[in-house]
Design a protein around this motif. Structure first.
Motif, PDB file in Angstrom:
ATOM      1  N   ASN A 109      -0.112   0.748 -18.201  1.00 55.97           N
ATOM      2  CA  ASN A 109      -0.983  -0.322 -18.708  1.00 55.97           C
ATOM      3  C   ASN A 109      -1.200  -1.436 -17.684  1.00 55.97           C
ATOM      4  O   ASN A 109      -1.717  -2.494 -18.033  1.00 55.97           O
ATOM      5  CB  ASN A 109      -0.378  -0.931 -19.983  1.00 55.97           C
ATOM      6  N   HIS A 110      -0.814  -1.201 -16.436  1.00 61.24           N
ATOM      7  CA  HIS A 110      -0.933  -2.222 -15.393  1.00 61.24           C
ATOM      8  C   HIS A 110      -2.198  -1.965 -14.565  1.00 61.24           C
ATOM      9  O   HIS A 110      -2.241  -1.027 -13.761  1.00 61.24           O
ATOM     10  CB  HIS A 110       0.313  -2.249 -14.508  1.00 61.24           C
ATOM     11  N   ASP A 111      -3.192  -2.778 -14.792  1.00 59.22           N
ATOM     12  CA  ASP A 111      -4.495  -2.554 -14.158  1.00 59.22           C
ATOM     13  C   ASP A 111      -4.453  -2.727 -12.647  1.00 59.22           C
ATOM     14  O   ASP A 111      -5.191  -2.059 -11.924  1.00 59.22           O
ATOM     15  CB  ASP A 111      -5.539  -3.504 -14.761  1.00 59.22           C
ATOM     16  N   LYS A 112      -3.614  -3.609 -12.156  1.00 63.53           N
ATOM     17  CA  LYS A 112      -3.598  -3.896 -10.715  1.00 63.53           C
ATOM     18  C   LYS A 112      -3.190  -2.670  -9.909  1.00 63.53           C
ATOM     19  O   LYS A 112      -3.790  -2.360  -8.877  1.00 63.53           O
ATOM     20  CB  LYS A 112      -2.646  -5.058 -10.416  1.00 63.53           C
ATOM     21  N   ILE A 113      -2.138  -1.997 -10.350  1.00 65.84           N
ATOM     22  CA  ILE A 113      -1.686  -0.834  -9.588  1.00 65.84           C
ATOM     23  C   ILE A 113      -2.649   0.337  -9.747  1.00 65.84           C
ATOM     24  O   ILE A 113      -2.839   1.138  -8.825  1.00 65.84           O
ATOM     25  CB  ILE A 113      -0.243  -0.435  -9.992  1.00 65.84           C
ATOM     26  N   LYS A 114      -3.321   0.433 -10.897  1.00 66.92           N
ATOM     27  CA  LYS A 114      -4.351   1.455 -11.049  1.00 66.92           C
ATOM     28  C   LYS A 114      -5.550   1.149 -10.166  1.00 66.92           C
ATOM     29  O   LYS A 114      -6.153   2.047  -9.565  1.00 66.92           O
ATOM     30  CB  LYS A 114      -4.779   1.560 -12.525  1.00 66.92           C
ATOM     31  N   GLN A 115      -5.888  -0.116 -10.082  1.00 71.51           N
ATOM     32  CA  GLN A 115      -6.978  -0.520  -9.194  1.00 71.51           C
ATOM     33  C   GLN A 115      -6.655  -0.158  -7.743  1.00 71.51           C
ATOM     34  O   GLN A 115      -7.512   0.341  -7.006  1.00 71.51           O
ATOM     35  CB  GLN A 115      -7.224  -2.027  -9.317  1.00 71.51           C
ATOM     36  N   SER A 116      -5.403  -0.371  -7.344  1.00 70.99           N
ATOM     37  CA  SER A 116      -4.998  -0.031  -5.978  1.00 70.99           C
ATOM     38  C   SER A 116      -5.078   1.480  -5.753  1.00 70.99           C
ATOM     39  O   SER A 116      -5.465   1.929  -4.670  1.00 70.99           O
ATOM     40  CB  SER A 116      -3.575  -0.531  -5.725  1.00 70.99           C
ATOM     41  N   ILE A 136      -8.134   7.645  -4.365  1.00 67.99           N
ATOM     42  CA  ILE A 136      -7.637   8.895  -4.905  1.00 67.99           C
ATOM     43  C   ILE A 136      -8.757   9.903  -5.158  1.00 67.99           C
ATOM     44  O   ILE A 136      -8.611  11.100  -4.873  1.00 67.99           O
ATOM     45  CB  ILE A 136      -6.814   8.633  -6.198  1.00 67.99           C
ATOM     46  N   LEU A 137      -9.906   9.436  -5.661  1.00 67.21           N
ATOM     47  CA  LEU A 137     -10.997  10.369  -5.955  1.00 67.21           C
ATOM     48  C   LEU A 137     -11.549  10.983  -4.678  1.00 67.21           C
ATOM     49  O   LEU A 137     -11.785  12.204  -4.621  1.00 67.21           O
ATOM     50  CB  LEU A 137     -12.107   9.645  -6.724  1.00 67.21           C
ATOM     51  N   ASP A 138     -11.760  10.172  -3.652  1.00 69.27           N
ATOM     52  CA  ASP A 138     -12.266  10.697  -2.384  1.00 69.27           C
ATOM     53  C   ASP A 138     -11.289  11.708  -1.789  1.00 69.27           C
ATOM     54  O   ASP A 138     -11.688  12.742  -1.253  1.00 69.27           O
ATOM     55  CB  ASP A 138     -12.500   9.558  -1.388  1.00 69.27           C
ATOM     56  N   ASN A 168       0.838  -1.214   0.000  1.00 65.69           N
ATOM     57  CA  ASN A 168       0.000   0.000   0.000  1.00 65.69           C
ATOM     58  C   ASN A 168       0.872   1.263   0.000  1.00 65.69           C
ATOM     59  O   ASN A 168       0.627   2.219   0.756  1.00 65.69           O
ATOM     60  CB  ASN A 168      -0.935   0.001   1.211  1.00 65.69           C
ATOM     61  N   VAL A 169       1.879   1.245  -0.857  1.00 68.97           N
ATOM     62  CA  VAL A 169       2.858   2.328  -0.889  1.00 68.97           C
ATOM     63  C   VAL A 169       2.230   3.631  -1.362  1.00 68.97           C
ATOM     64  O   VAL A 169       2.513   4.706  -0.814  1.00 68.97           O
ATOM     65  CB  VAL A 169       4.038   1.941  -1.804  1.00 68.97           C
ATOM     66  N   ILE A 170       1.356   3.561  -2.364  1.00 67.82           N
ATOM     67  CA  ILE A 170       0.799   4.784  -2.942  1.00 67.82           C
ATOM     68  C   ILE A 170      -0.026   5.550  -1.920  1.00 67.82           C
ATOM     69  O   ILE A 170      -0.017   6.780  -1.885  1.00 67.82           O
ATOM     70  CB  ILE A 170      -0.056   4.444  -4.185  1.00 67.82           C
ATOM     71  N   SER A 171      -0.718   4.826  -1.063  1.00 67.08           N
ATOM     72  CA  SER A 171      -1.499   5.487  -0.015  1.00 67.08           C
ATOM     73  C   SER A 171      -0.593   6.263   0.937  1.00 67.08           C
ATOM     74  O   SER A 171      -0.918   7.377   1.357  1.00 67.08           O
ATOM     75  CB  SER A 171      -2.311   4.443   0.758  1.00 67.08           C
ATOM     76  N   SER A 172       0.565   5.695   1.260  1.00 61.81           N
ATOM     77  CA  SER A 172       1.519   6.395   2.130  1.00 61.81           C
ATOM     78  C   SER A 172       2.056   7.654   1.443  1.00 61.81           C
ATOM     79  O   SER A 172       2.274   8.682   2.093  1.00 61.81           O
ATOM     80  CB  SER A 172       2.680   5.467   2.494  1.00 61.81           C
ATOM     81  N   CYS A 173       2.279   7.579   0.133  1.00 65.22           N
ATOM     82  CA  CYS A 173       2.738   8.752  -0.616  1.00 65.22           C
ATOM     83  C   CYS A 173       1.691   9.868  -0.561  1.00 65.22           C
ATOM     84  O   CYS A 173       2.023  11.051  -0.362  1.00 65.22           O
ATOM     85  CB  CYS A 173       3.021   8.384  -2.066  1.00 65.22           C
ATOM     86  N   LEU A 174       0.424   9.493  -0.710  1.00 60.76           N
ATOM     87  CA  LEU A 174      -0.652  10.492  -0.647  1.00 60.76           C
ATOM     88  C   LEU A 174      -0.792  11.088   0.746  1.00 60.76           C
ATOM     89  O   LEU A 174      -1.096  12.278   0.899  1.00 60.76           O
ATOM     90  CB  LEU A 174      -1.974   9.856  -1.088  1.00 60.76           C
ATOM     91  N   ASP A 175      -0.570  10.289   1.771  1.00 62.93           N
ATOM     92  CA  ASP A 175      -0.623  10.797   3.146  1.00 62.93           C
ATOM     93  C   ASP A 175       0.386  11.936   3.331  1.00 62.93           C
ATOM     94  O   ASP A 175       0.064  12.978   3.907  1.00 62.93           O
ATOM     95  CB  ASP A 175      -0.327   9.677   4.145  1.00 62.93           C
TER      96      ASP A 175
END
Length: 590
Positions: A382-389, A396-398, A349-356
């Protein structure tokens, strides 16, 4: 003609040399000494190029002046001696290279206990660097015979010695003579990494990091004439053994070893990524990916740092340079677009930490730019999994919509400003909207009603303001280009309409520092001010402050700024409150 009449210039040094009792110190006090050496004054060079006098010169360079010595002995003589010894005069070099005693005297300087006197270390480094440049084979052979590498590493905290080491490395790598492989055979890279230890001070860590990054950085400290990818030192640095040793030193050391080790590791990951073979994950990247959880833990729970108080409030803890470098490393990993790496990022869940961090440090522009690039790389991948995360785990939208709501609430406070990351959020939002039109993995998340309301309302409004500002900027630039002189420019600028979007030309696009009105009357977003602007004391005062700021910026051009707005100001207003003076954070302190 002048010399025929006896008016030829006679050097004061030539006059001195005619005396039988002339001393070396008298010559060292002459201003023209170095210039005369470089112009090969035969009489002068013949006088200096004796073992006895060169020994005196070397002693001035390598020995500390006795307590109570005059200024000449402390400063002038060592400087002049170093200039003479590095002036590329063949008889002086011949005398030194043929005399073992003189070489011993010179290199005994490195046998001292650290720290070296920085002034003398600089003179010593210049002399030996000149030897390496002018007589590389002889000098490198002598250095190898004297096992000079451990002595140089002992004094790596001195920047002059670091520069000398890099010079020696460059010359040794360019040499094709196998007799000069002593530097490579002594495991230089391993010895440098060993210096990234908590037992050494920060200066040692900083210089070691500079040396190691010098092998691979685009702004490298070492000037290679050969290809970096085929360089033996680069191959040694990027080997599995070196990478593991470096990561261990970083993660099991001090804050200083972590900080400077990360500088090296980021360059290693970046260099490996740019020079990798197709479908191959480099060793440096594999090791970082394997231990990524330890780096992410530092992002979430950094080592203790003292709070920082500035004009925007208290940062406790500050971001810190090592967390910024970890984000740089994550950005380099994301750019590889490898499924294995992306899945590791998702699982942690690295991207969430970056957003924090992005939302916590409101005015750290380096951080905002870096996180925005990470997100943009993911969105267009083109990697759906990381976009899904990104859309499900990181929400990200919220977060974008919540950030706008919090920003609006904050703007209700007196003399508030928009948060520093709002412009970056606008760019991210626009990219999501753009990609949702052609990417089903994104459009499935953007169909929700609250997001569509945000896109058609707040986002469209911000984009409109930004478009007006770009137009105003273009008009202002065009008017300045066509101004023949200051009078024309003053006339054109005085007649310009003072719109909010034009005033915003002064601010950077990425910050989007437009401010809302104080909302003293609590108008709704779709309410606009009447055509005839009723000036209140607050409006006049605020507008005057804004105009004053514009006049300061244009005084040098002779620009005339209107005393009042020329037309009504829209409800989304950047005149009433202007951006305060902020201290942009240095990455080293958050």
């Amino acid at each position: 003609m002048f010399w025929r009449l006896g008016f030829a210039h006679v050097s004061p040094i030539d006059t001195l040399l005619e005396r039988e009792d002339i001393t070396l110190e008298e010559l060292l006090r002459e201003e023209d000494l170095v210039q005369e050496c470089k112009q090969f004054n035969n009489k002068l060079i013949e006088f200096i190029s004796t073992p006895e006098r060169i020994e005196v010169l070397i002693n001035y360079v390598v020995q500390d002046a006795e307590e109570g010595s005059d200024e000449n002995v402390k400063y002038l003589y060592p400087y002049k001696a170093s200039e003479v010894l590095s002036s590329d005069v063949a008889p002086i070099y011949d005398c030194m290279f043929e005399n073992e005693h003189l070489l011993n005297l010179l290199f005994q300087f490195l046998e001292r206990d650290p720290p070296l006197d920085p002034l003398l270390a600089g003179y010593f480094g210049k002399i030996v660097s000149t030897f390496v440049s002018r007589r590389p084979y002889e000098t490198l052979t002598i250095l190898g015979q004297r096992n000079i590498l451990p002595l140089l590493l002992k004094h790596i905290n001195a920047f002059s010695i670091l520069e000398l080491l890099l010079k020696i490395i460059a010359e040794a790598e360019d040499s094709v003579d196998t007799n000069l492989d002593w530097l490579y055979n002594q495991d230089l890279i391993g010895q440098l990494i060993s210096k990234l230890d908590p037992s050494y001070d920060t200066e040692v860590h900083a210089n070691v990091a500079a040396a190691l990054t010098g092998f691979i950085s685009q702004q490298q400290h070492i000037s290679w004439s050969t290809s970096l990818s085929g360089n033996r030192f680069v191959a040694s640095l990027l080997s599995e053994q070196s990478v593991k040793k470096l990561v261990d030193k970083m993660l099991n050391g001090s804050a200083s070893t972590l900080d400077h080790g990360l500088s090296v590791l980021v360059e290693m990951v970046r260099f490996s990524s740019e020079n990798r073979q197709e479908s191959e994950i480099p060793l440096a990247v594999s090791e970082v990916t394997r231990r990524l959880d330890e780096f992410v833990q530092i992002l979430r729970n950094p080592p203790h740092m003292a709070p920082i108080i500035n004009s925007s409030g208290t940062l406790d803890p500050p971001l810190g340079s090592f967390r910024l470098k970890i984000l740089e490393m994550i950005y380099a990993l994301v750019q590889l677009k490898e499924e294995e790496i992306n899945m590791k990022l998702v699982s942690l869940n690295v991207i969430s930490s970056c957003l924090d961090l992005f939302l916590k440090y409101e005015w750290h522009n380096f951080l905002h730019n870096l996180v925005r690039r990470i997100l943009e790389t993911i969105i267009i991948s083109n990697h759906d999994k990381i976009k899904q995360s990104l859309f499900e785990d990181s929400k990200i939208l919220d977060r974008i919509m919540e950030a706008h709501v919090k920003n609006d609430e904050a703007l209700k406070q007196p003399k508030s400003t928009r948060k520093g990351y709002m412009g970056h959020l606008r760019l991210i939002s626009n990219l999501i909207v753009e990609k949702s039109a052609c990417d089903s993995s994104i459009s499935s998340y953007t169909k929700r009603e609250d997001w569509q309301t945000f896109v058609q309302g707040e986002l469209a409004k911000l984009n409109g303001i930004n478009d007006k500002r770009k137009l105003a900027s273009a008009n202002l630039h065009e008017s300045m280009q066509h101004s023949d002189d200051e009078d024309v420019f003053e006339q054109e600028f005085s007649s310009m309409e003072f719109r909010s979007s034009e005033a915003a030309v002064l601010f950077d696009e990425s910050d989007e520092l437009f401010t809302e009105e104080d909302k003293a009357h609590q108008e709704t977003e779709d309410h606009s001010l009447p055509d005839s602007w009723e000036e209140t004391d607050q409006d006049v005062t605020s507008a005057t402050e804004g105009i004053s700021q514009l006049k300061v910026n244009h005084d040098s051009l002779g620009a005339q700024v209107p005393e009042e707005p020329a037309e009504p100001v829209e409800d989304y207003n950047d005149i009433n409150y202007w951006k305060p003076s902020l201290n942009w954070f240095d990455p080293s302190n958050g």
